[in-house]
Design a protein around this motif. Structure first.
Motif, PDB file in Angstrom:
ATOM      1  N   GLY A  43      -9.480  -0.145   4.676  1.00  0.00           N
ATOM      2  CA  GLY A  43     -10.045   0.797   3.719  1.00  0.00           C
ATOM      3  C   GLY A  43     -11.487   1.133   4.048  1.00  0.00           C
ATOM      4  O   GLY A  43     -11.907   2.292   3.941  1.00  0.00           O
ATOM      5  N   LEU A  44     -12.263   0.129   4.493  1.00  0.00           N
ATOM      6  CA  LEU A  44     -13.658   0.358   4.864  1.00  0.00           C
ATOM      7  C   LEU A  44     -13.745   1.284   6.068  1.00  0.00           C
ATOM      8  O   LEU A  44     -14.609   2.171   6.124  1.00  0.00           O
ATOM      9  CB  LEU A  44     -14.336  -0.982   5.166  1.00  0.00           C
ATOM     10  CG  LEU A  44     -15.826  -0.921   5.530  1.00  0.00           C
ATOM     11  CD1 LEU A  44     -16.640  -0.325   4.393  1.00  0.00           C
ATOM     12  CD2 LEU A  44     -16.339  -2.311   5.895  1.00  0.00           C
ATOM     13  N   ALA A  45     -12.848   1.083   7.042  1.00  0.00           N
ATOM     14  CA  ALA A  45     -12.853   1.947   8.222  1.00  0.00           C
ATOM     15  C   ALA A  45     -12.504   3.389   7.856  1.00  0.00           C
ATOM     16  O   ALA A  45     -13.058   4.340   8.426  1.00  0.00           O
ATOM     17  CB  ALA A  45     -11.869   1.405   9.258  1.00  0.00           C
ATOM     18  N   LYS A  46     -11.591   3.565   6.911  1.00  0.00           N
ATOM     19  CA  LYS A  46     -11.213   4.914   6.492  1.00  0.00           C
ATOM     20  C   LYS A  46     -12.370   5.616   5.780  1.00  0.00           C
ATOM     21  O   LYS A  46     -12.603   6.809   5.984  1.00  0.00           O
ATOM     22  CB  LYS A  46      -9.981   4.862   5.592  1.00  0.00           C
ATOM     23  CG  LYS A  46      -9.447   6.235   5.202  1.00  0.00           C
ATOM     24  CD  LYS A  46      -8.161   6.125   4.404  1.00  0.00           C
ATOM     25  CE  LYS A  46      -7.614   7.501   4.054  1.00  0.00           C
ATOM     26  NZ  LYS A  46      -6.363   7.422   3.254  1.00  0.00           N
ATOM     27  N   LEU A  47     -13.091   4.861   4.959  1.00  0.00           N
ATOM     28  CA  LEU A  47     -14.238   5.435   4.254  1.00  0.00           C
ATOM     29  C   LEU A  47     -15.359   5.786   5.228  1.00  0.00           C
ATOM     30  O   LEU A  47     -16.083   6.761   5.038  1.00  0.00           O
ATOM     31  CB  LEU A  47     -14.750   4.465   3.190  1.00  0.00           C
ATOM     32  CG  LEU A  47     -13.831   4.282   1.982  1.00  0.00           C
ATOM     33  CD1 LEU A  47     -14.244   3.046   1.183  1.00  0.00           C
ATOM     34  CD2 LEU A  47     -13.861   5.525   1.096  1.00  0.00           C
ATOM     35  N   ASN A  48     -15.528   4.949   6.272  1.00  0.00           N
ATOM     36  CA  ASN A  48     -16.503   5.218   7.338  1.00  0.00           C
ATOM     37  C   ASN A  48     -17.889   5.501   6.757  1.00  0.00           C
ATOM     38  O   ASN A  48     -18.494   6.548   7.022  1.00  0.00           O
ATOM     39  CB  ASN A  48     -16.030   6.381   8.206  1.00  0.00           C
ATOM     40  CG  ASN A  48     -16.799   6.468   9.508  1.00  0.00           C
ATOM     41  OD1 ASN A  48     -17.296   5.462  10.019  1.00  0.00           O
ATOM     42  ND2 ASN A  48     -16.926   7.670  10.041  1.00  0.00           N
ATOM     43  N   PHE A  49     -18.419   4.567   5.972  1.00  0.00           N
ATOM     44  CA  PHE A  49     -19.713   4.759   5.331  1.00  0.00           C
ATOM     45  C   PHE A  49     -20.818   4.942   6.361  1.00  0.00           C
ATOM     46  O   PHE A  49     -20.838   4.306   7.419  1.00  0.00           O
ATOM     47  CB  PHE A  49     -20.043   3.552   4.441  1.00  0.00           C
ATOM     48  CG  PHE A  49     -19.412   3.595   3.092  1.00  0.00           C
ATOM     49  CD1 PHE A  49     -19.889   4.463   2.121  1.00  0.00           C
ATOM     50  CD2 PHE A  49     -18.347   2.760   2.777  1.00  0.00           C
ATOM     51  CE1 PHE A  49     -19.310   4.507   0.865  1.00  0.00           C
ATOM     52  CE2 PHE A  49     -17.764   2.799   1.515  1.00  0.00           C
ATOM     53  CZ  PHE A  49     -18.249   3.673   0.563  1.00  0.00           C
TER      54      PHE A  49
END
Length: 233
Positions: free
Chosen positions: A34-40
């Motif tokens: 999920g963090l990779a998809k958000l790519n903050f």
């Protein structure tokens, strides 16, 4: 001339019009995937996969907003960046019979509408430091029963939009981010028609004369307080 005459004008006619609250299923971004998809992006460097929990710490506030596909905020809810279109049905719009509250029966058509857009999640701390996600797509289909005879088209607008987001951190590491979306979908069935109305043609008005060299006026005085009356005389 103030005489009225019959005029033929070409205008969009509204055949039906409804407004509905739409609540999208919860969008959850979980764990490393999920963090990779958000790519903050927490440093202004495009493409970084920063963890807002590590960069900003515990005391953060997450918010989300409508954007275009590039992540730019949308100022107007009528922006073309929010795509509202009819879903074509293989056999066309199905006609169904419905009973009105007064007992009268009417024939309506089944219309399917697809709404697509993007949101961006922004996480900030008390110091004003922020982490901004990549634009995340959303889509939802809605079914309406409307007066939609052949030749009419769907015209849709978003009249209200609300986005809530909640970030979960554990020991300064990203665990989960949940996003809920609610909006009001305004749907009209329209067709361009020619109608006859009684009226008269408009003409431009005369411009008003503007004198930029007016003589400067003396400011009004305040005689009640100055110079006033002197009791000694």
């Amino acid at each position: 001339m103030h005489d009225l005459e019959n005029l033929c004008i070409r205008v969009p006619k509204v055949y039906d019009w409804v407004n509905r609250q739409v609540d999208l299923p919860l969008m959850s971004f979980i764990g490393n995937r999920g963090l990779a998809k958000l790519n903050f992006d927490c440093e202004g460097a495009s493409g970084s996969k920063d963890d807002p929990c590590k960069v900003l710490g515990k005391h953060t506030v997450a918010r989300c907003f409508l954007s275009d596909s590039e992540g730019n905020p949308i100022d107007s809810l009528t922006s073309p960046a929010v795509d509202i279109e009819e879903i074509a049905q293989p056999d066309g719009r199905l006609s169904v019979t419905s009973t009105l509250p007064n007992g009268e029966r009417v024939t309506l058509q089944k219309v399917k509408v697809l709404v697509k857009g993007f949101i961006v999640i922004e996480v900030s701390d008390a110091h004003g430091d922020t982490c901004i996600s990549d634009p995340q797509p959303f889509a939802v289909a809605q079914t309406f029963f409307l007066c939609a005879p052949p030749g009419t088209e769907v015209v849709g607008h978003i009249t209200f939009f609300e986005c809530d987001s909640h970030l979960i951190c554990d020991n300064y590491e990203f665990q989960q981010l949940d996003v809920s979306l609610t909006f009001c979908l305004d749907v009209q069935m329209e067709a361009t028609v020619k109608v006859e109305v009684e009226g008269r043609f408009c003409r431009p008005r005369q411009e008003l004369p503007i004198n930029i060299c007016d003589v400067r006026q003396i400011p009004p005085q305040c005689p009640d307080v100055f110079p006033g009356e002197d009791d000694d005389f």
